[in-house]
Enzyme design. Structure first.
Site, PDB file in Angstrom:
ATOM      1  N   ASP A 147      31.308  67.472  -1.091  1.00 28.61           N
ATOM      2  CA  ASP A 147      30.644  66.222  -1.609  1.00 28.61           C
ATOM      3  C   ASP A 147      31.481  65.778  -2.704  1.00 28.61           C
ATOM      4  O   ASP A 147      32.503  66.491  -3.304  1.00 28.61           O
ATOM      5  CB  ASP A 147      29.282  67.297  -2.311  1.00 28.61           C
ATOM      6  CG  ASP A 147      28.327  65.881  -2.662  1.00 28.61           C
ATOM      7  OD1 ASP A 147      28.739  64.864  -2.380  1.00 28.61           O
ATOM      8  OD2 ASP A 147      27.228  66.394  -3.026  1.00 28.61           O
TER       9      ASP A 147
HETATM   10  C1  BGC Z   1      25.552  63.365  -3.321  1.00 24.43           C
HETATM   11  C2  BGC Z   1      25.910  63.459  -1.739  1.00 24.43           C
HETATM   12  C3  BGC Z   1      26.196  62.267  -1.206  1.00 24.43           C
HETATM   13  C4  BGC Z   1      27.644  61.723  -1.886  1.00 24.43           C
HETATM   14  C5  BGC Z   1      27.862  60.471  -1.441  1.00 24.43           C
HETATM   15  C6  BGC Z   1      27.038  62.869  -3.887  1.00 24.43           C
HETATM   16  O1  BGC Z   1      26.717  62.652  -5.255  1.00 24.43           O
HETATM   17  O2  BGC Z   1      25.624  64.898  -3.886  1.00 24.43           O
HETATM   18  O3  BGC Z   1      24.555  63.769  -1.327  1.00 24.43           O
HETATM   19  O4  BGC Z   1      26.251  62.301   0.072  1.00 24.43           O
HETATM   20  O5  BGC Z   1      27.116  61.646  -3.189  1.00 24.43           O
HETATM   21  O6  BGC Z   1      27.070  59.337  -1.809  1.00 24.43           O
END
Ligand code: BGC
Length: 767
Positions: free
Chosen positions: A313
């Site tokens: 992530d």
């Molecule tokens: C979130 C994820 C997301 C990613 C990309 C992160 O801050 O926790 O769920 O897929 O950003 O946008």
């Protein structure tokens, strides 16, 4: 002479074929393994590691650079910004094949543009374009926006969610995106956490069914072809069991709790074939999930048999160094992440350099890189990216926001809106009964109904609640007071004005709640990174409701929010309350249809609504001691129970029947019940089955959802619903952590909600 000519011709042919023979990996007729092997044999280490690297799209970079100050860019890790790298650097890296995928590419033009750059690289490996498509491809302007996951769960209708996800996949592919960062199957046990709205609520069984329906819709049974997208099961695990409501805060949980509550939805999504997965920001029992080899390798891959790719992530690998401090340098963090099991690094530079160095220094085996890259390439081949990296911009309208997609958005919205209270049958409203209607509230007439993970959509695509009401009741005299969209910014003068105008009306409709609009980051109170320490209505909305109710004008409260709100005063004083969640682009129509009785409400709460933040921990499937005593300051009963929701009709349940009252361990048994629509209007009901293990070697919850079925019943109609109770419905981890069914008695409960008074019980003995 003839022979000589022949030799020359055949030689020429041989030379020609060698010169023209295209590499095997470009031949779509060859099996994927052959193509992967061939491509890998041509790749340098640098090119291989590039496949493991994901960057944010160029427009996203330009966007944040335009909106944030230099200081904000340097300090905010939420911004897509790579210090020391210009946009031209990113373009050049793409041209050189040094980037394998992008995220936050929100337009098809940019997707095509980036693919074009990648096609200039030596091996022309297409890019994966990933996007957070959690309820439709919401970051694309013009997509179909369905209700957010908490509302999807309230439908108790996995079929509709699978349909929505299939449609989302088609919309994504039409726009050049092939990897959806969805579903979020974390079990939401803490409503302070801002991300509750992107989950399927508090129940592992429901979340598992909804999550696996999403995976099936996105990927289908076989993840092959140009109409499929890769699903991403997220976030493993514990982000929803925060220590203080804060996103990413540590999760301390026993292995029992992990296996009984938080893991089951992930298992269902893996069984459905989910081929990518994202770990969570938090640490799990002291080990950050992104560096947790036990979690990502021993448990996920070896025990659960997950075969897909793991994507980190947003900067979470770096955070092993910068926040968790389990790695003393970023380089160490990258190696720890990789060794724990991360296949794709989101996002930015650093990772590739450290991994290449790690291989050169013998810290990482080349085979490890080959294994990881082969999986990524296999997915790209199977999704048809090598054959068709670009999309046809002119064809987009054929697949995006089509009539049937809009219909599904409406169908889900109609079934996701929960009627919480309806004193003296104030609802449904009869046209002409209230002629002068006063409407106000921050969420009455804007796009807050779309929820998180959606960008602002063209206004003409959206029906707001105000617009929906006007459509349903065109003759009513509507007095709308616009108090702005910022839920934190209500002024006493606006409340005074509301009182004045309510007094001149026959009915007041207040559309209050939260705001998850991520493009108004500083105003939002809900959604990602919008956590709270209390659960009341933000700003002065409570005062607004109380002031309007005090006028004596009949008042309806419509809540638009992504998490449960503790609205005890409203529950006690307002005659009609509707929990709309974040009902999507046609949510305003669906709310209005429910207000006016075109649709009888049928949604059920997928999460318990507490009376106050102090009750947190009040999920329905709690252990038997949990609520043994009332609080000295009041009741332990929640404000509204899991599974609860009213209708305009009434449903009569017959006495449920078991096909056998005693079974052997390993056997299944059927429980059946007849449901009659005993009211005067047609309606839908969600019939629910709960089971309690009466005596067990380890403590068990008071009840657990083990089956449900949504049925449509015409007024007067009766249908029989029957559930199969399988060994899986009765099994758990015993005192020695062995999974199985312990002989003994079980209480089988059937009814319309998890509330004791809504359930009928039967006794099942397992010998
Ligand atoms: C979130 C994820 C997301 C990613 C990309 C992160 O801050 O926790 O769920 O897929 O950003 O946008």
């Amino acid at each position: 002479m003839y022979k000589l000519i022949l030799i020359i011709i055949s030689l020429g042919f041989a030379i020609n074929t060698t010169a023209e023979k295209k590499p095997d990996y470009t031949n779509a007729k060859l099996p994927t393994e052959v193509r992967v092997k061939d491509l890998m044999s041509r790749m340098t280490l640098e090119e291989k590691v590039a496949q493991m690297c994901q960057y944010v799209g160029i427009s996203h970079m330009i966007g944040v650079q335009q909106t944030l100050t230099t200081k904000e860019l340097e300090t905010s890790d939420a911004a897509g910004y790579y210090p020391g790298y210009t946009i031209e650097d990113i373009r050049e890296m793409t041209r050189k094949g040094l980037i394998g995928s992008f995220l936050h590419v929100v337009t098809p033009d940019e997707a095509n543009y980036l693919q074009k750059l990648a096609q200039q690289s030596r091996l022309k490996i297409p890019l994966f374009i990933a996007i957070d498509a959690l309820h439709g491809n919401g970051l694309y302007r013009g997509a179909t926006i369905y209700p957010t996951a908490i509302g999807q769960a309230a439908t108790f209708c996995p079929y509709l969610i699978e349909q929505m996800s299939r449609q989302t996949a088609l919309e994504m592919r039409a726009c050049g995106m092939q990897w959806a960062f969805a579903p979020n199957v974390e079990v939401a046990r803490d409503p302070r956490w801002g991300r509750v709205g992107e989950t399927f609520g508090e129940d592992p069984y429901l979340a598992g069914l909804m999550g696996s329906a999403t995976v099936r819709g996105l990927q289908t049974a076989e993840l092959k072809g140009q109409d499929k997208v890769l699903a991403c099961i997220k976030h493993l695990v514990g982000g929803s069991l925060t220590s203080n409501g804060i996103n990413g805060s540590p999760a301390d949980m026993s292995e029992r709790m992990l296996r009984e509550v938080f893991l089951p939805p992930f298992i269902k999504c893996i069984e459905a074939g989910g081929m990518s997965l994202m770990p969570s920001h938090n640490d799990l029992n002291g080990i950050p999930c992104h560096g947790n080899r036990w979690l990502l390798d021993d448990l996920l891959r070896k025990e659960l048999g997950f075969k897909g790719i793991i994507v980190s992530d947003w900067l979470d690998v770096e955070r092993l160094n910068t926040i968790h401090t389990t790695a003393s340098t970023k380089e160490e963090a990258y190696l720890t992440g990789l060794q724990a099991g991360i296949d794709v690094h989101m996002h930015g530079p650093g990772f590739a350099e450290s991994v290449i160095k790690g291989v050169q220094e013998g810290k990482i085996s080349p085979q490890t890189i080959d294994d990881r890259v082969a999986k990524i390439l296999e997915l790209k081949f199977n999704l048809g990216l090598f054959e068709r990296p670009y999309v046809d911009l002119k064809a987009i309208p054929r697949s995006v926001l089509t009539d049937d997609h809009r219909q599904t958005a409406l169908d889900i919205a109609r079934r996701s809106i929960v009627l919480l209270k309806n004193k003296n049958q104030l609802l449904p409203l009869r046209k002409g009964h209230f002629n002068k209607i006063f409407i106000t509230g921050h969420n009455a007439d804007n796009q807050s109904t779309l929820g998180d993970w959606s960008f602002e959509q063209p206004d003409e695509n959206i029906t707001t609640i105000l617009e929906g009401i006007k459509e349903q009741d065109p003759d009513a005299q509507i007095d709308f007071q616009d108090i702005g969209r910022n839920v934190r910014d209500l002024k006493p003068a606006q409340i005074e004005e509301a009182v004045k105008r309510a007094k001149q009306s026959e009915l007041a409709i207040l559309v209050v709640g939260e705001n998850s609009m991520r493009y108004h980051w500083k105003e939002k109170t809900c959604g990602e990174n919008s956590d709270r320490y209390e659960l009341s209505l933000p700003g002065m909305q409570q005062q607004l409701v109380e002031a309007v109710v005090a006028t004596g004008v009949p008042t309806i409260v419509i809540l638009v929010n992504g998490r449960p709100l503790s609205t005890e005063w409203i529950a006690n004083h307002v005659p009609a309350i509707i929990e709309a969640w974040e009902p999507g682009m046609l949510g305003g129509q669906a709310v209005a249809e429910i207000l006016y009785g075109k649709i009888s409400p049928s949604a059920k709460l997928p999460i318990t609504i507490p009376r106050s933040v102090g009750q947190i921990g009040c999920y329905y499937n709690h252990k038997k001691w949990a609520y043994r005593f009332p609080y000295v300051t009041g009741t332990t009963a929640p404000l509204y129970n899991f599974g609860y929701g009213l209708s305009y009709t009434t449903f009569k349940y017959s006495r449920p029947r078991l096909s056998a009252s005693t079974i052997a361990v390993g056997d299944s048994v059927r429980v059946s019940v007849d449901i009659t629509n005993s009211g005067t209007v047609d309606g839908e009901e969600v019939v629910q089955l709960y089971i309690r293990d009466d005596y067990s070697s380890a403590t068990r919850p008071v009840k657990e959802l083990k089956g449900f079925e949504r049925i449509a019943l015409k007024a007067g109609e009766t249908k029989t619903v029957s559930f199969l109770i399988t060994p899986e419905s009765l099994a758990y981890y015993d005192a020695q952590m062995r999974y199985g069914v312990e002989p003994g008695t079980f209480t089988v409960m059937v009814g319309s909600s998890s509330r004791k008074e809504d359930l009928q019980t039967l006794r099942l003995t397992v010998k």
